[in-house]
Design an enzyme around this catalytic site. Sequence first.
Site, PDB file in Angstrom:
ATOM      1  CB  ALA A  52      -0.943   0.005   1.205  1.00  0.00           C
ATOM      2  CG  ASP A  53       3.603   2.581   3.195  1.00  0.00           C
ATOM      3  OD1 ASP A  53       2.757   3.476   3.320  1.00  0.00           O
ATOM      4  OD2 ASP A  53       4.167   2.057   4.178  1.00  0.00           O
TER       5      ASP A  53
END
Length: 414
Positions: A186-187
């Site tokens: 997600a990062d």
Amino acid sequence: MQTPNTLPTGALDGVRVLDLSRVLAGPWCTQTLADLGADVIKVERPGSGDDTRAWGPPYLRDADGNDTSEAAYYLGANRNKRSIAVDIAKPEGQALIRELAGQVDVLVENFKVGDLARYGLDASTLLAANPGLVICSITGFGQTGPYKDRAGYDYAVQGMGGLMSVTGERDDLPGGGPQKVGVAVADLFTGLYATVAILAALRHRDATGQGQVIDMALLDTQVAMLANLGSNYLCTGNAPKRMGNAHQNIVPYQVFASSDGHLILAVGNDSQFAKFAEIAGRPDWAADARFAKNADRVRHRDLLVPEISAVMATRPRNDWLRALESAKVPCGAINNLAEAFADPQVQAREMTVAMEHPLSGTLRLVANPIKLSATPVSYRHAPPLLGQHTGDVLAEAGLSEQQIALLRARGIIG
């Protein structure tokens, strides 16, 4: 290794970025911009710096094999940047950041919603002084909505955004249950989407002179990157479940055990399945109405996959790989990281880079995968030490040696 005299001009040469982000999503974005030629100024807290400097072990080792202060985590997301240490909790530090923000093209930050306003560094203030500035704010949940004030971390967002519901072994099998992905996807995806957004905003700025604010959220990105699984749900109303190493929409497309190890079989179309059936000694599979078309194989996977598993277990892994590769049926070994970096294809693509580092001599990093023919990525600066470039950057901004020395003596800069 490239040397300063041979470095090509990057696609973003001349673009200046003020990086107020830390940890991964923001630094991943700014490292990508830096690799493409941008001058990235990384702003850090005096004394401690980016949180990830301490996220070890492992740490970079010096020539004698001793741990240094630089964690491998930090090194992986911060090359090609210049570090300045500025205390933005103090008015003098805030004034320095406002001065720098007036001289750059892009500002990237990942403070909590509203935090920068307390320091006089909110978007409206910065844009009033520099109307062409592109500001990219990266948060867990965005600048709007009921969760906007929450802190957001990749692990929690993988869960909230649905990824952990489709990652891991099937619930009805041993080891089933929620499972995160092994890296902070997600990062990383948010960092890459942010990079794309910044490039689009710069294109608009160059055409109109107008800057703008980019609102990037980890949860938004996580939902977007569900891709075909998100579309599956929206089209049917049925939430996909965990499938382990199998694919939701393609069969056979999963891990199988050979007689001496595991391999991936990734049959993408009916022609490839017919070729695989021949190699497996089961041409009847391709003629069977239950298996001839992918849609039928998906519907009858519980019949077909056990038959394939039984055949795959009769021959060694490398035997399968040679036969499948020869027939152009997609397949692959399952490598650990040592095997992946030793793979001749990975080496031929130069997916590691060696850089000079003041604490270790030579530092090996994962290379940028972007291959540009006219403006290739370059590797100009090793990940910087905390505050390594404070004096240089502030001098470029117009401060005198006396002013810099006074700020250092008062603890405003490090």
